[in-house]
Design a protein around this motif. Structure first.
Motif, PDB file in Angstrom:
ATOM      1  N   ALA A  28      36.008  45.478  44.398  1.00  0.00           N
ATOM      2  CA  ALA A  28      36.010  45.669  42.942  1.00  0.00           C
ATOM      3  C   ALA A  28      34.696  46.272  42.440  1.00  0.00           C
ATOM      4  CB  ALA A  28      36.282  44.340  42.242  1.00  0.00           C
ATOM      5  N   LEU A  29      33.572  45.710  42.880  1.00  0.00           N
ATOM      6  CA  LEU A  29      32.284  46.201  42.403  1.00  0.00           C
ATOM      7  C   LEU A  29      31.925  47.564  42.986  1.00  0.00           C
ATOM      8  CD1 LEU A  29      30.061  42.988  42.359  1.00  0.00           C
ATOM      9  CD2 LEU A  29      31.108  44.170  40.432  1.00  0.00           C
ATOM     10  N   LYS A  30      32.500  47.897  44.142  1.00  0.00           N
ATOM     11  CA  LYS A  30      32.174  49.159  44.795  1.00  0.00           C
ATOM     12  C   LYS A  30      33.070  50.307  44.340  1.00  0.00           C
ATOM     13  CE  LYS A  30      31.440  49.486  49.074  1.00  0.00           C
ATOM     14  NZ  LYS A  30      31.691  49.478  50.539  1.00  0.00           N
ATOM     15  N   PHE A  31      34.140  50.007  43.613  1.00  0.00           N
ATOM     16  CA  PHE A  31      35.141  51.037  43.336  1.00  0.00           C
ATOM     17  C   PHE A  31      34.553  52.251  42.631  1.00  0.00           C
ATOM     18  CE2 PHE A  31      38.399  53.060  40.731  1.00  0.00           C
ATOM     19  CZ  PHE A  31      39.332  53.363  41.709  1.00  0.00           C
ATOM     20  N   TRP A  32      33.860  52.016  41.516  1.00  0.00           N
ATOM     21  CA  TRP A  32      33.326  53.154  40.771  1.00  0.00           C
ATOM     22  C   TRP A  32      32.224  53.875  41.532  1.00  0.00           C
ATOM     23  CZ3 TRP A  32      33.347  57.265  38.294  1.00  0.00           C
ATOM     24  CH2 TRP A  32      32.205  57.791  37.674  1.00  0.00           C
ATOM     25  N   VAL A  53      44.438  47.198  35.034  1.00  0.00           N
ATOM     26  CA  VAL A  53      45.168  46.551  36.116  1.00  0.00           C
ATOM     27  C   VAL A  53      46.394  45.825  35.563  1.00  0.00           C
ATOM     28  CG1 VAL A  53      45.070  44.865  37.991  1.00  0.00           C
ATOM     29  CG2 VAL A  53      43.056  46.244  37.464  1.00  0.00           C
ATOM     30  N   ILE A  54      47.537  46.026  36.218  1.00  0.00           N
ATOM     31  CA  ILE A  54      48.765  45.303  35.888  1.00  0.00           C
ATOM     32  C   ILE A  54      49.225  44.573  37.145  1.00  0.00           C
ATOM     33  CG2 ILE A  54      51.162  45.477  35.114  1.00  0.00           C
ATOM     34  CD1 ILE A  54      50.388  48.107  33.708  1.00  0.00           C
ATOM     35  N   GLY A  55      49.054  43.264  37.171  1.00  0.00           N
ATOM     36  CA  GLY A  55      49.576  42.458  38.260  1.00  0.00           C
ATOM     37  C   GLY A  55      51.005  42.036  37.925  1.00  0.00           C
ATOM     38  N   ASP A  82      31.705  45.915  31.161  1.00  0.00           N
ATOM     39  CA  ASP A  82      33.049  46.171  31.655  1.00  0.00           C
ATOM     40  C   ASP A  82      33.184  45.954  33.159  1.00  0.00           C
ATOM     41  OD1 ASP A  82      33.647  46.811  29.059  1.00  0.00           O
ATOM     42  OD2 ASP A  82      34.781  48.611  29.573  1.00  0.00           O
ATOM     43  N   ALA A  83      32.177  46.364  33.928  1.00  0.00           N
ATOM     44  CA  ALA A  83      32.263  46.213  35.377  1.00  0.00           C
ATOM     45  C   ALA A  83      32.393  44.745  35.772  1.00  0.00           C
ATOM     46  CB  ALA A  83      31.046  46.838  36.054  1.00  0.00           C
ATOM     47  N   GLU A  84      31.640  43.885  35.099  1.00  0.00           N
ATOM     48  CA  GLU A  84      31.710  42.449  35.404  1.00  0.00           C
ATOM     49  C   GLU A  84      33.044  41.869  34.958  1.00  0.00           C
ATOM     50  OE1 GLU A  84      30.406  38.947  37.102  1.00  0.00           O
ATOM     51  OE2 GLU A  84      29.517  40.946  37.187  1.00  0.00           O
ATOM     52  N   GLU A  85      33.520  42.278  33.792  1.00  0.00           N
ATOM     53  CA  GLU A  85      34.810  41.780  33.314  1.00  0.00           C
ATOM     54  C   GLU A  85      35.954  42.269  34.198  1.00  0.00           C
ATOM     55  OE1 GLU A  85      35.506  42.382  29.171  1.00  0.00           O
ATOM     56  OE2 GLU A  85      33.543  41.614  28.571  1.00  0.00           O
ATOM     57  N   TYR A  86      35.845  43.496  34.695  1.00  0.00           N
ATOM     58  CA  TYR A  86      36.836  44.018  35.623  1.00  0.00           C
ATOM     59  C   TYR A  86      36.870  43.175  36.888  1.00  0.00           C
ATOM     60  CZ  TYR A  86      38.795  47.173  39.169  1.00  0.00           C
ATOM     61  OH  TYR A  86      39.514  47.719  40.200  1.00  0.00           O
ATOM     62  N   LYS A  87      35.690  42.853  37.429  1.00  0.00           N
ATOM     63  CA  LYS A  87      35.610  42.016  38.625  1.00  0.00           C
ATOM     64  C   LYS A  87      36.241  40.654  38.373  1.00  0.00           C
ATOM     65  CE  LYS A  87      32.289  39.651  41.608  1.00  0.00           C
ATOM     66  NZ  LYS A  87      30.852  39.355  41.854  1.00  0.00           N
ATOM     67  N   VAL A  90      40.120  40.983  38.270  1.00  0.00           N
ATOM     68  CA  VAL A  90      40.713  41.179  39.605  1.00  0.00           C
ATOM     69  C   VAL A  90      40.610  39.899  40.422  1.00  0.00           C
ATOM     70  CG1 VAL A  90      40.506  42.465  41.773  1.00  0.00           C
ATOM     71  CG2 VAL A  90      40.332  43.665  39.588  1.00  0.00           C
ATOM     72  N   ASN A  91      39.489  39.200  40.319  1.00  0.00           N
ATOM     73  CA  ASN A  91      39.343  37.933  41.059  1.00  0.00           C
ATOM     74  C   ASN A  91      40.336  36.882  40.577  1.00  0.00           C
ATOM     75  OD1 ASN A  91      37.347  38.653  42.865  1.00  0.00           O
ATOM     76  ND2 ASN A  91      35.676  38.074  41.492  1.00  0.00           N
TER      77      ASN A  91
END
Length: 234
Positions: A28-32, A53-55, A82-87, A90-91
């Protein structure tokens, strides 16, 4: 030329998808940063990349837990939250539940197409990319139970109707039910060779298809495959 890229990841989060979920979480953190590096190597300049993301699981088996939908996260804003919220989002996706196959992946795909996609800005190109990860076939829309409180509103009645949201001869914006742009759209599918994925690949335009083995998760799909597929779609 700069690109503004929106990516919506539709991820089957039923129990059999544990390997794919772990890959997404671990990367997740490496994606961008990795996507940015791959784009630069391909001499493609990305100004902004947003990821949603749609689970999804199964509406009859999982009810209100059948969908987990995020907002768009701007991962190119490395100094923002946003990066932290994205992580964190996903977690929070756990590979669990789901009834006997098939799953409700076509509904997830419809919701992805109905996203609030970025518009075209002067001097830039846009890309609207949907990525589908599943190890199962999908229920048909004809099998849906609209009386189920968990079932979303405004769903197509058939695969043909969904195809109409994707395909258009106008060359501009799609119909009123979706803001996805004809020139910008791309669909990348990681799924078994079962309904509806070969049908979609053969009849829709701008589709890349990476067949997987039904019932065995997505062990054969690597993180590099995903990055490379996105880069090639831009």
């Amino acid at each position: 030329m700069e690109y503004n890229v929106d990516i919506v990841m539709c991820i089957d989060v039923t129990y059999s998808m544990t390997p794919c979920i772990d890959t997404v979480k671990n990367q997740a953190l490496k994606f961008w940063p990795d996507l940015k590096e791959a784009m630069e190597e391909a001499e493609k300049n990305v100004k902004d990349v947003r990821v949603k993301v749609i689970g999804f699981r199964d509406f009859e088996a999982d009810g209100e837990n059948a969908l987990q939908i995020s907002r768009f996260f701007n991962l190119s804003d490395e100094e923002g939250t946003d990066a932290e919220e994205y992580k964190n989002f996903v977690n929070g996706l756990d590979a669990e539940g789901g009834g006997p196959v098939p799953e409700n992946s076509l509904e997830a795909l419809t919701i992805a197409l109905q996203s609030d996609w970025v518009g075209k800005a002067p001097g830039t190109k846009t890309r609207h990319i949907v990525v589908m990860f599943t190890d199962a076939p999908s229920h048909t829309f004809e099998e849906a139970n609209p009386s189920n409180p968990a079932y979303p509103n405004n769903m197509p009645k058939s695969l043909e109707e969904l195809s109409g949201l994707w395909m258009t001869t106008s060359g501009g914006q799609q119909g009123s039910k979706t803001k996805i742009n004809q020139a910008a759209k791309r669909l990348i599918i990681f799924a078994p060779e079962e309904y509806p994925w070969p049908n979609i690949y053969s009849s829709w335009d701008q589709v890349a298809y990476h067949p997987s083995t039904a019932g065995e998760g997505l062990d054969d799909v690597t993180y590099e495959d995903i990055i490379n597929a996105v880069v090639k779609s831009v």
